[in-house]
Motif scaffolding. Sequence first.
Motif, PDB file in Angstrom:
ATOM      1  N   UNK A  99       0.814  -1.209   0.000  1.00 22.04           N
ATOM      2  CA  UNK A  99       0.000   0.000   0.000  1.00 22.04           C
ATOM      3  C   UNK A  99       0.850   1.263   0.000  1.00 22.04           C
ATOM      4  N   UNK A 104       0.689   3.729   8.124  1.00 21.20           N
ATOM      5  CA  UNK A 104      -0.671   3.359   8.503  1.00 21.20           C
ATOM      6  C   UNK A 104      -1.022   1.949   8.047  1.00 21.20           C
ATOM      7  N   UNK A 105      -0.222   1.401   7.125  1.00 19.44           N
ATOM      8  CA  UNK A 105      -0.544   0.061   6.630  1.00 19.44           C
ATOM      9  C   UNK A 105       0.040  -1.051   7.480  1.00 19.44           C
ATOM     10  N   UNK A 106       0.973  -0.696   8.363  1.00 20.24           N
ATOM     11  CA  UNK A 106       1.506  -1.706   9.275  1.00 20.24           C
ATOM     12  C   UNK A 106       0.802  -1.529  10.612  1.00 20.24           C
ATOM     13  N   UNK A 107       0.522  -2.638  11.274  1.00 17.01           N
ATOM     14  CA  UNK A 107      -0.194  -2.548  12.537  1.00 17.01           C
ATOM     15  C   UNK A 107       0.737  -2.012  13.623  1.00 17.01           C
ATOM     16  N   UNK A 110       1.963  -4.441  16.743  1.00 14.87           N
ATOM     17  CA  UNK A 110       2.658  -5.721  16.604  1.00 14.87           C
ATOM     18  C   UNK A 110       4.080  -5.506  16.079  1.00 14.87           C
ATOM     19  N   UNK A 156       6.763   1.951  14.189  1.00 14.39           N
ATOM     20  CA  UNK A 156       7.107   3.362  14.362  1.00 14.39           C
ATOM     21  C   UNK A 156       8.605   3.574  14.590  1.00 14.39           C
TER      22      UNK A 156
ATOM     23  N   UNK B 203      -5.534   1.660   7.639  1.00 12.44           N
ATOM     24  CA  UNK B 203      -4.745   0.962   6.639  1.00 12.44           C
ATOM     25  C   UNK B 203      -4.353  -0.443   7.069  1.00 12.44           C
ATOM     26  N   UNK B 204      -3.990  -0.606   8.352  1.00 12.14           N
ATOM     27  CA  UNK B 204      -3.494  -1.923   8.766  1.00 12.14           C
ATOM     28  C   UNK B 204      -4.590  -2.979   8.773  1.00 12.14           C
ATOM     29  N   UNK B 206      -6.932  -3.008   6.413  1.00 14.75           N
ATOM     30  CA  UNK B 206      -6.939  -3.360   4.986  1.00 14.75           C
ATOM     31  C   UNK B 206      -5.776  -4.298   4.680  1.00 14.75           C
ATOM     32  N   UNK B 207      -4.604  -3.986   5.264  1.00 13.94           N
ATOM     33  CA  UNK B 207      -3.444  -4.857   5.052  1.00 13.94           C
ATOM     34  C   UNK B 207      -3.732  -6.278   5.548  1.00 13.94           C
ATOM     35  N   UNK B 217      -9.713 -13.125  12.500  1.00 11.40           N
ATOM     36  CA  UNK B 217      -8.366 -12.684  12.891  1.00 11.40           C
ATOM     37  C   UNK B 217      -8.207 -11.190  12.626  1.00 11.40           C
ATOM     38  N   UNK B 221      -7.931  -9.727  16.221  1.00  8.30           N
ATOM     39  CA  UNK B 221      -6.523  -9.524  16.520  1.00  8.30           C
ATOM     40  C   UNK B 221      -6.057  -8.142  16.051  1.00  8.30           C
ATOM     41  N   UNK B 222      -6.176  -7.874  14.761  1.00  7.20           N
ATOM     42  CA  UNK B 222      -5.606  -6.636  14.240  1.00  7.20           C
ATOM     43  C   UNK B 222      -6.399  -5.386  14.617  1.00  7.20           C
ATOM     44  N   UNK B 223      -7.713  -5.461  14.524  1.00  5.18           N
ATOM     45  CA  UNK B 223      -8.510  -4.256  14.778  1.00  5.18           C
ATOM     46  C   UNK B 223      -8.759  -4.053  16.279  1.00  5.18           C
ATOM     47  N   UNK B 225      -7.309  -5.099  18.996  1.00  2.00           N
ATOM     48  CA  UNK B 225      -6.135  -4.768  19.804  1.00  2.00           C
ATOM     49  C   UNK B 225      -5.880  -3.262  19.787  1.00  2.00           C
ATOM     50  N   UNK B 226      -6.072  -2.639  18.631  1.00  2.00           N
ATOM     51  CA  UNK B 226      -5.893  -1.194  18.536  1.00  2.00           C
ATOM     52  C   UNK B 226      -7.059  -0.445  19.143  1.00  2.00           C
ATOM     53  N   UNK B 299      -0.324  -2.500  25.782  1.00  2.00           N
ATOM     54  CA  UNK B 299      -1.129  -2.539  24.556  1.00  2.00           C
ATOM     55  C   UNK B 299      -0.542  -1.650  23.466  1.00  2.00           C
ATOM     56  N   UNK B 301       2.790  -0.065  22.133  1.00  2.00           N
ATOM     57  CA  UNK B 301       4.242   0.022  22.238  1.00  2.00           C
ATOM     58  C   UNK B 301       4.763   1.438  22.055  1.00  2.00           C
ATOM     59  N   UNK B 302       3.995   2.299  21.365  1.00  2.00           N
ATOM     60  CA  UNK B 302       4.468   3.673  21.143  1.00  2.00           C
ATOM     61  C   UNK B 302       4.568   4.423  22.464  1.00  2.00           C
ATOM     62  N   UNK B 304       4.935   2.918  25.471  1.00  2.00           N
ATOM     63  CA  UNK B 304       5.957   2.250  26.266  1.00  2.00           C
ATOM     64  C   UNK B 304       7.325   2.863  26.003  1.00  2.00           C
ATOM     65  N   UNK B 305       7.627   3.087  24.707  1.00  2.00           N
ATOM     66  CA  UNK B 305       8.959   3.570  24.381  1.00  2.00           C
ATOM     67  C   UNK B 305       9.119   5.040  24.698  1.00  2.00           C
TER      68      UNK B 305
END
Lengths: 333, 308
Positions: A99, A104-107, A110, A156, B203-204, B206-207, B217, B221-223, B225-226, B299, B301-302, B304-305
């Motif tokens: 994409x 924005x396309x990577x979660x 994770x 990120x 986007x993620x 869609x990915x 899943x 999992x992907x949606x 969790x965010x 939950x 990581x942004x 956390x760091x």
Amino acid sequence: MTSEPLLSVRDLRVEFSTSAGVVTAVDGASFDVRRGETVALLGESGSGKSVTAQAMLGIIPKPAGRVTGGSIEYDGRDLLALPATATRELRGREIAMVFQDPLSSLNPVFRVGAQIGEMFRKHRGASRKEARAEALELMRRVGIPAAEKRLDDYPHQFSGGMRQRVMIAMALALSPRLLIADEPTTALDVTVQAQIMDLLARLQDEEGMSLVLITHDLGVVADVADRVVLMYAGRVVEAGPIREVYEHSAHPYTAGLMGSLPAIDGPRERLTPIQGAPPDLLDLPSGCSFRPRCAFASERCADEEPVLLGAPGRPAPHSSACHHAGKVLTDAP
Amino acid sequence: MAAYVLRRLFFSVFVLWGAVTIIFVVLRLVPGDPAYIMLGPDADQAQVAALRAQLGLDHSLIQQYATYLSNVVRLDFGQSFRLNADSMSLVLQRVPATVQLASTALLVSLLIGLPLGVVAALRANTWIDRGISVFSLLGQSTPSFWLGIVMILLFARGLQVLPSSGSGSWAHLVLPTITLALPFLAILVRLTRSGLLEVVHEGYVQTARAKGLLESTVILSHALRNALIPIVTVVGLQFGALLGGTVIVETVFAWPGVGRLLIDSIGRRDYGVVQASILLVATIFVGINLLVDLIYGFLDPRVRLAGD
């Protein structure tokens, strides 16, 4: 490269329901992608190129969007007629996608290693350890330095170019036969753009896969694409081998795009923009959608929608959807 | 991470100091001399004066506050004159019942609220979604004391299938849990629905679909969790409301927890017990919020760091 197409899109129609009304995002688009070939799908925002890609992958956002006609034949099977589970299994394995915006396309929550490894875990039933090893291998292949250390990093923590490499690694995980890259370099710095294009070209060569490059930038694809398909307002307006189309544009829109490009070796002169604004998909003109911006427009253009036909006097794979294609060809500089 | 926790613990001390100070001030602003209330209307002036001296109420407010703070630090809230026992131990005896009620309510809310929110989001703008929305709106706007009484009338008096009050068995837990959980559950449904609807167009997601993952899943999992990231924050803050709700629910269902002890003690101006219970509830609240921040960092990581 064999002549039998891997993917064949015929009369594809995709509609979106918006609060303002129903928009026909793709209106009868047809084109082929042959094995091992790179096809550039060119057009401005709203031309329907990204929606066409989503349709090829079966990921049109529902319930707003839906395919209302046509067929997408992949390797002899019509993707639009297949049950949802069958198309889902093709995604990632046979047809993969990269994409535009890798951030924005990577979660974000994770680790990248896990996101790449997920392909092996979910499609191949690989163990965590196997998936990790495969992910590492892929990250090395797409040129991520110190890949071993970066497996456990989050998106990120990567630069834009590295993120796009991660996306590409993920898309290539299961060696798909068709890769669709939707504006893969638009969100990146110019220097990084070239690196990513080179990487895509190299990987395509190694894998022998077909590549559909979606872009609005004629320059980006000039060196890598074999053929180009130009879209305007949801329709294919011109298609053919890339040099042929660039040098002998048979549609006023293509000719206009070429005219608006600065030439690095030519004389310094003012660029010629295409007059007018991109069309409002909710209120398209009758006949040819490009008519209001076209210097060649005649009464016939308002009455009769032009269809894609062979460009007059040009070799076979070159086609144009313009009533005045002959005149455009002779008038062009 | 350890530095972050230590810093948070340090600030928690100030939060608790604020809480005990507010209790001190409020209890002294409430009309009615505790000595009068304790001794009853027949007591004479001498008896009242003696009790006031015994309770330290004859000292200046500053002196009382200083004594009070030093006692709080030693967790010494004095004897409960109503129940003739150490205040803090009285409160601590009641903690398990409240924790049982609050945690069951929390668990029920999560187990029902999250899935309902997910279903509502996936079926957005259908009759299923509207039904769930109406349910959660009702749940959020129904007062606990009213709901509790209606439940007692319906299930205990009318159908006679569940006990109306008291504790001891799982059956006793059912009605108080539902009453306490409902508003919390309702908020959770709405948060989950809107949170998920916000991320499904990311986007993620869609990915994840483009990767050929199962739709379950993709969503779970992907949606989700965010989507959970902002939900966790609100859940932490709302947990305070849940603790506050135990006061009402325990009173309605005669549940032997801290909340009911608190209400009874306020009525009788049993200062020690009131102070001990509020300090305890405040501590739990502060602890939960610290926990929420840690979960948040897990939950996202942004965050956390950025904190390191």
